[in-house]
Design an enzyme around this catalytic site. Structure first.
Site, PDB file in Angstrom:
ATOM      1  CE  LYS A   1     -24.421  50.890 -72.975  1.00  0.00           C
ATOM      2  NZ  LYS A   1     -25.139  50.048 -72.065  1.00  0.00           N
TER       3      LYS A   1
ATOM      4  CE  LYS B   1      -4.612  59.718 -68.670  1.00  0.00           C
ATOM      5  NZ  LYS B   1      -5.172  58.816 -68.143  1.00  0.00           N
TER       6      LYS B   1
ATOM      7  N   GLY C   1     -27.485  48.211 -79.146  1.00  0.00           N
ATOM      8  CA  GLY C   1     -27.530  47.157 -80.046  1.00  0.00           C
ATOM      9  C   GLY C   1     -27.492  45.569 -78.832  1.00  0.00           C
TER      10      GLY C   1
ATOM     11  N   GLY D   1      -7.411  50.166 -54.613  1.00  0.00           N
ATOM     12  CA  GLY D   1      -6.439  50.077 -56.206  1.00  0.00           C
ATOM     13  C   GLY D   1      -5.266  50.542 -55.898  1.00  0.00           C
TER      14      GLY D   1
ATOM     15  CB  ILE E   1      -8.077  54.085 -62.485  1.00  0.00           C
ATOM     16  CG1 ILE E   1      -8.186  53.331 -63.918  1.00  0.00           C
ATOM     17  CG2 ILE E   1      -9.625  54.444 -62.717  1.00  0.00           C
ATOM     18  CD1 ILE E   1      -9.308  52.544 -64.364  1.00  0.00           C
TER      19      ILE E   1
ATOM     20  CD  GLU F   1      -3.643  57.878 -64.755  1.00  0.00           C
ATOM     21  OE1 GLU F   1      -2.314  57.281 -66.613  1.00  0.00           O
ATOM     22  OE2 GLU F   1      -4.619  58.543 -65.648  1.00  0.00           O
TER      23      GLU F   1
ATOM     24  NE  ARG G   1     -13.086  51.031 -68.357  1.00  0.00           N
ATOM     25  CZ  ARG G   1     -14.449  51.922 -67.581  1.00  0.00           C
ATOM     26  NH1 ARG G   1     -13.975  53.310 -66.874  1.00  0.00           N
ATOM     27  NH2 ARG G   1     -15.057  52.840 -68.530  1.00  0.00           N
TER      28      ARG G   1
ATOM     29  CB  ALA H   1      -7.894  55.144 -75.789  1.00  0.00           C
TER      30      ALA H   1
ATOM     31  CG  HIS I   1      22.176  69.864 -74.525  1.00  0.00           C
ATOM     32  ND1 HIS I   1      22.414  68.819 -73.556  1.00  0.00           N
ATOM     33  CD2 HIS I   1      22.768  70.585 -73.766  1.00  0.00           C
ATOM     34  CE1 HIS I   1      22.451  69.354 -72.128  1.00  0.00           C
ATOM     35  NE2 HIS I   1      22.911  71.205 -72.798  1.00  0.00           N
TER      36      HIS I   1
END
Length: 458
Positions: free
Chosen positions: A38, A54, A117, A177, A181, A184, A265, A312, A435
């Site tokens: 959608k 990111k 759908g 939270g 998430i 970050e 989520r 992901a 190294h």
């Protein structure tokens, strides 16, 4: 009268990481595929998740580098954050990747259907008045930010999705939270110059990580001036003229310009016809067996819609797994402990395998070793602190690798090979690491665990 959209080997509802990976792999294996979406191909990860967040984190890293340039003998001035410029850079990355993905899907001859759908039968998905029949159906409708029922006004009370389009840097942010998430975005806001306070009901930031890593992150955040309230549940928020007033359990209040709601989520499953067709649901998630099958007809489900890791790359793996299973390739079931997990804050946190607590809970007798990045040349060049912790079964394979420090996310590629191939510490100790790289820290931790430490820094 419904139109006939055609019959396919596989009809996929949702074109995020799990859905499009399944579509590509299934078409490679000779199946006729319909992919229904959608919004835009790529889903959460590409448009409002991994990629844009990111990009913000990289711009935050550049801001910190400019601010701290004299540490490295470079005279530079930091004049502030141009949010229009940040957003243009982020959007350019996203649109380039979106064009690439669109071309990739097209080159595989996949039928892309734009529209919302619904599952309307055991072998069909309906979009508007058009029915797409599938010998097999894959549900991959993804997730959306949880809101706790709060009024998200998009300005003073926001989710991660609004945070990605911010046009100014707020003076102060309360982050609800302390998971991936929240951590970050707290890192981004701090690098951009905001005063940040994280509110977390559990005892530690990143509560799913090894406790020793979480404690190091808390120390690093404290040094960066990021405040946090741990073991303190959120009670309520009200908007004020200047922003928000957040009340915590016990009566403490926090004032901030913005409240970022980052409590995870939730699956997108309501009203999509899943339960109507006999699919078992739990808290909005679709229940599946280890073959990612729903137990109904030939209907499978993947990604954030099922109660596995909301990552992901887990979605990619699940989509590929379903396609290969349908093609009769009998792929091995996914070992979710072996899926790498990364938080791209500063410092980064990265892990694969079991935590100490999990390993003990499962009855393993363990040995573990913490390797301090103080002994690693490249980490000293980068001026980062942190550690690599390796957990192994006594006289057995490595059970977990847990890392914290700038850029350690890149090291999980090797960490997951070590874990997934059930390597012994002595076997990893034989490998020669280049190294000076941070990958040596992984090698050194295994050398020490195998009883032959080299550059161990106390």
């Amino acid at each position: 009268m419904s139109e006939n959209g055609g019959t396919f080997d596989l009809v996929i509802l949702g074109a995020g990481s799990g859905g499009y990976a399944a579509a590509i792999r299934a078409s490679e294996l000779g199946m006729k595929v319909a992919l229904i979406e959608k919004n835009k191909l790529g889903g959460t990860c590409l448009h409002v998740g991994c990629i844009p967040t990111k990009a913000l984190l990289h711009s935050a890293e550049v801001a910190d580098a400019a601010r701290d340039s004299e540490t490295f003998g470079v005279k530079a001035s930091f004049d502030g954050i141009d949010m229009a410029g940040v957003n243009a850079y982020k959007d350019k990355v996203v649109s380039r990747m979106f064009r690439g993905l669109t071309g990739l899907i097209k080159s595989h001859g996949i039928t892309v259907v734009e529209g919302e759908g619904r599952l309307t039968g055991r072998d069909e998905v309906t979009v508007g008045d058009t029915v797409y029949k599938g010998t097999n159906i894959l549900l991959a409708s993804g997730s959306e930010p949880k809101t706790l029922g709060l009024d998200i006004d998009g300005e003073k009370v926001i989710t991660s999705e609004q945070a990605l389009t911010m046009e100014r840097v707020p003076k102060s942010v309360a982050v609800l939270g302390g998971g991936v998430i929240g951590v970050e975005f707290a890192s981004v806001y701090r690098s951009y110059g905001s005063e940040v306070t994280i509110i977390e009901a559990l005892p530690h930031l990143l509560p799913l990580e090894d406790e020793s890593t979480s404690k190091q992150l808390e120390r690093a955040f404290r040094k960066r001036g990021i405040k946090y309230e741990l073991e303190t549940p959120f009670e309520s928020v009200k908007t004020t003229d200047s922003g928000v007033s957040v009340t915590l359990q016990g009566g403490k209040t926090l004032e901030a310009e913005v409240l970022l709601v980052a409590i995870g989520r939730a699956p997108v499953s309501e009203g999509l016809g899943y339960e109507d067709n006999g699919i078992r649901m739990e808290r909005g998630f679709v229940e599946v067996d280890e073959n990612l099958h729903t137990g109904v007809g030939n209907i499978y489900a993947v990604g954030d819609l099922i109660p596995t890791l909301q990552l992901a790359h887990a979605g990619f793996a699940e989509g590929i797994y379903v396609a290969e299973q349908l093609a009769g390739l009998n792929p091995p079931a996914i070992d979710y402990d072996g899926v790498p997990r990364i938080t791209y804050s500063e410092p980064e946190v990265a892990s694969v395998g079991l935590t100490s607590a999990k390993a003990k809970e499962r009855g393993y007798e363990i040995v573990e070793l913490d390797y301090n990045l103080g002994g690693n040349g490249k980490s000293q060049i980068l001026q980062t602190q942190g550690s690599v912790k390796v957990i192994a079964q006594k006289d057995g394979p490595v059970l977990g690798v847990h890392m914290i420090g700038s850029r350690v996310g890149e090291l999980t590629a090797e960490g997951q090979l070590i874990y997934n191939w059930e390597a012994l510490p002595s076997e990893v100790a034989q490998l020669v690491h280049p190294h000076p790289t941070q990958s040596e820290a992984l090698g050194e931790a295994h050398l020490a665990l195998a009883g032959k430490p080299l550059h161990v820094h106390e």
